[in-house]
Design an enzyme around this catalytic site. Structure first.
Site, mmCIF file in Angstrom:
data_model
loop_
_atom_site.group_PDB
_atom_site.id
_atom_site.type_symbol
_atom_site.label_atom_id
_atom_site.label_comp_id
_atom_site.label_asym_id
_atom_site.label_seq_id
_atom_site.Cartn_x
_atom_site.Cartn_y
_atom_site.Cartn_z
ATOM 1 N N GLY A 15 0.966 -1.184 -0.012
ATOM 2 C CA GLY A 15 0.073 0.133 -0.102
ATOM 3 C C GLY A 15 0.935 1.157 0.039
ATOM 4 C CG MET A 16 0.475 5.890 -0.346
ATOM 5 S SD MET A 16 -0.664 7.341 -0.986
ATOM 6 C CE MET A 16 -1.837 7.648 0.408
ATOM 7 C CG ASP A 42 -7.909 -12.044 4.040
ATOM 8 O OD1 ASP A 42 -7.976 -11.264 5.106
ATOM 9 O OD2 ASP A 42 -8.921 -12.264 3.228
ATOM 10 C CB ALA A 66 -6.473 -0.226 6.906
ATOM 11 C CB THR A 68 -7.537 2.678 3.237
ATOM 12 O OG1 THR A 68 -7.409 2.102 1.568
ATOM 13 C CG2 THR A 68 -6.603 2.331 3.955
ATOM 14 C CE1 TYR A 131 -10.151 3.871 6.669
ATOM 15 C CE2 TYR A 131 -10.352 6.222 7.531
ATOM 16 C CZ TYR A 131 -9.619 5.280 7.347
ATOM 17 O OH TYR A 131 -8.419 5.414 7.382
HETATM 18 N N1 LIG Z 1 -4.519 7.407 3.188
HETATM 19 C C1 LIG Z 1 -4.707 8.474 4.045
HETATM 20 O O1 LIG Z 1 -5.119 9.444 3.637
HETATM 21 C C2 LIG Z 1 -4.766 7.960 5.365
HETATM 22 C C3 LIG Z 1 -5.235 8.943 6.383
HETATM 23 C C4 LIG Z 1 -5.228 8.547 7.834
HETATM 24 C C5 LIG Z 1 -4.987 7.295 8.242
HETATM 25 N N2 LIG Z 1 -4.646 6.279 7.372
HETATM 26 C C6 LIG Z 1 -4.296 4.976 7.682
HETATM 27 O O2 LIG Z 1 -2.978 4.705 7.279
HETATM 28 C C7 LIG Z 1 -2.736 3.194 6.918
HETATM 29 C C8 LIG Z 1 -2.383 3.203 5.428
HETATM 30 O O3 LIG Z 1 -3.209 3.742 4.594
HETATM 31 P P1 LIG Z 1 -2.909 3.855 3.031
HETATM 32 O O4 LIG Z 1 -3.538 4.940 2.241
HETATM 33 O O5 LIG Z 1 -1.244 3.508 3.004
HETATM 34 O O6 LIG Z 1 -3.329 2.595 2.782
HETATM 35 P P2 LIG Z 1 -3.649 1.582 1.166
HETATM 36 O O7 LIG Z 1 -2.565 2.264 0.239
HETATM 37 O O8 LIG Z 1 -5.038 1.515 0.969
HETATM 38 O O9 LIG Z 1 -3.035 0.073 1.619
HETATM 39 C C9 LIG Z 1 -3.668 -0.909 2.310
HETATM 40 C C10 LIG Z 1 -3.034 -1.960 2.142
HETATM 41 O O10 LIG Z 1 -3.753 -3.020 3.069
HETATM 42 C C11 LIG Z 1 -4.112 -4.169 2.442
HETATM 43 N N3 LIG Z 1 -5.300 -5.043 2.852
HETATM 44 C C12 LIG Z 1 -6.355 -4.585 2.867
HETATM 45 N N4 LIG Z 1 -7.112 -5.620 3.326
HETATM 46 C C13 LIG Z 1 -6.368 -6.515 3.655
HETATM 47 C C14 LIG Z 1 -6.652 -7.782 4.491
HETATM 48 N N5 LIG Z 1 -7.914 -8.415 4.567
HETATM 49 N N6 LIG Z 1 -5.562 -8.473 4.554
HETATM 50 C C15 LIG Z 1 -4.196 -8.210 4.221
HETATM 51 N N7 LIG Z 1 -4.126 -7.089 3.551
HETATM 52 C C16 LIG Z 1 -4.983 -6.282 3.462
HETATM 53 C C17 LIG Z 1 -4.259 -3.512 0.823
HETATM 54 O O11 LIG Z 1 -4.257 -4.868 0.074
HETATM 55 P P3 LIG Z 1 -5.053 -4.687 -1.386
HETATM 56 O O12 LIG Z 1 -4.478 -3.420 -2.053
HETATM 57 O O13 LIG Z 1 -4.638 -5.958 -2.060
HETATM 58 O O14 LIG Z 1 -6.573 -4.803 -0.904
HETATM 59 C C18 LIG Z 1 -3.271 -2.717 0.788
HETATM 60 O O15 LIG Z 1 -2.046 -3.026 0.266
HETATM 61 C C19 LIG Z 1 -4.322 2.649 7.088
HETATM 62 O O16 LIG Z 1 -4.342 2.070 8.381
HETATM 63 C C20 LIG Z 1 -5.196 3.855 6.985
HETATM 64 O O17 LIG Z 1 -6.300 3.601 7.823
HETATM 65 C C21 LIG Z 1 -4.577 6.538 6.014
#
Ligand SMILES: NC(=O)c1ccc[n+]([C@@H]2O[C@H](COP(=O)([O-])OP(=O)(O)OC[C@H]3O[C@@H](n4cnc5c(N)ncnc54)[C@H](OP(=O)(O)O)[C@@H]3O)[C@@H](O)[C@H]2O)c1
Length: 289
Positions: A15-16, A42, A66, A68, A131
């Protein structure tokens, strides 16, 4: 002397944020990092998670994985709750039993945004979307179950390996030439590269508890868009201000996402730099500056 490296497992490593956390940890002296994502197991498969963790024997887990998609979570409430909250409960049990540190990524969306000033770590969460509620439950499970837990609330992430607001603004500017961006939601854009470094430093300490970690400074999405365009020499594009009412989405967003970083500074960590500086580096990283 114990020469064993400090072992960090990063979930959501494709993920990001996870990509940058793994990058920040890799190659650090005395640290051994491993990333896992859906292809490895998973998170809803607790047995597979436990088996993997028992094999790698991490000292700390940085839990970036997560559900997301904030808008999709409204219609897929159960799925979001299982991944964001129940899987964290099970991970917290594994960590508690194995004396493993757990760093849980959380969000500004645990707050309702009604406070007239920035939110402190000790302010009472009151999420206004599914969320946010699922992440709030995750926080509670982690704190209640795992004594060595860090809750790290962040906001408005942008990073090289993900679709994010910066990319969306650049793409839209090229196809539409005029933008309408909300100006009644305020928060802190945060570069995943900067947050990743903080997370790796944090998990090597025993300064457990709730943290707010974002780049310094606040802005509205509208101001954020303007600075993105300015730094990418596209400031000829007109950016109109609209309010959230005119831009309805399935999930409500808090208007005030400003987070105070009291715990971070009190604990002796260096803050993350101003978001404008981080944005300039990010744009250079993706070849847009
Ligand atoms: N993005 C934001 O602006 C933001 C803001 C505040 C907090 N956060 C938190 O920061 C964290 C990282 O965010 P991000 O934007 O980097 O997230 P992201 O790019 O959506 O990456 C999430 C990763 O989790 C994996 N995942 C989802 N469900 C899963 C499961 N059941 N088992 C195993 N892996 C799973 C996804 O795999 P798949 O792609 O294969 O589903 C993806 O690689 C998260 O906890 C998010 O809630 C994000």
């Amino acid at each position: 002397m114990d020469n064993r490296p400090f072992k960090i497992l990063v979930t959501g490593a494709c993920g990001m944020l996870g990509t940058d956390v793994l990058k920040a940890a890799s190659g650090l002296a005395g640290v051994e990092a491993q990333g896992v994502d859906m292809a490895d197991f998973d998170l809803l498969d607790t047995k597979a998670a436990a088996a993997y963790i028992a094999r790698f024997k991490p000292d700390a887990i940085v839990h970036c994985a997560a559900f997301t998609n904030v808008d999709a979570a409204e219609a897929r409430q159960e799925e979001a709750f299982k991944i964001n909250a129940m899987a964290v409960r099970d991970l917290a049990v594994i960590c508690a039993e194995g004396s493993i540190k757990l760093a849980l990524l959380s969000t500004d969306y645990v707050f309702d945004g009604e406070k007239g000033s920035p939110y402190a770590e000790y302010d009472q969460p009151s999420p206004i979307n599914v969320y946010g509620m699922s992440k709030y439950y995750a926080e509670r499970y982690a704190v209640q179950i795992c004594p060595r837990s860090f809750i790290v609330r962040t906001s408005w992430l942008f990073g090289a390996n993900g679709n994010n607001f910066v990319r969306a603004i650049l793409k839209k500017s090229r196809s539409e030439g005029e933008l309408f961006v909300v100006d009644d939601q305020v928060g802190s854009p945060t570069y995943t590269g900067d947050l990743a470094k903080f997370l790796i430093e944090l998990v090597q300490t025993d300064k457990y508890g709730i943290y707010h970690a974002t780049n310094e400074g606040y802005c509205s999405w509208n101001e954020f868009a303007r600075v993105i365009l300015k730094l990418s020499a596209m400031d000829g594009v007109k950016v109109n201000a609209v309010d959230s009412e005119a831009f309805k989405r399935p999930a409500a967003r808090p208007k005030n996402s400003r987070l105070l970083k009291t715990a971070l500074y009190y604990s002796g960590f260096k803050g993350l730099r101003p978001w404008q500086e981080a944005l300039a580096d990010y744009l250079a990283e993706i070849g847009e500056a």
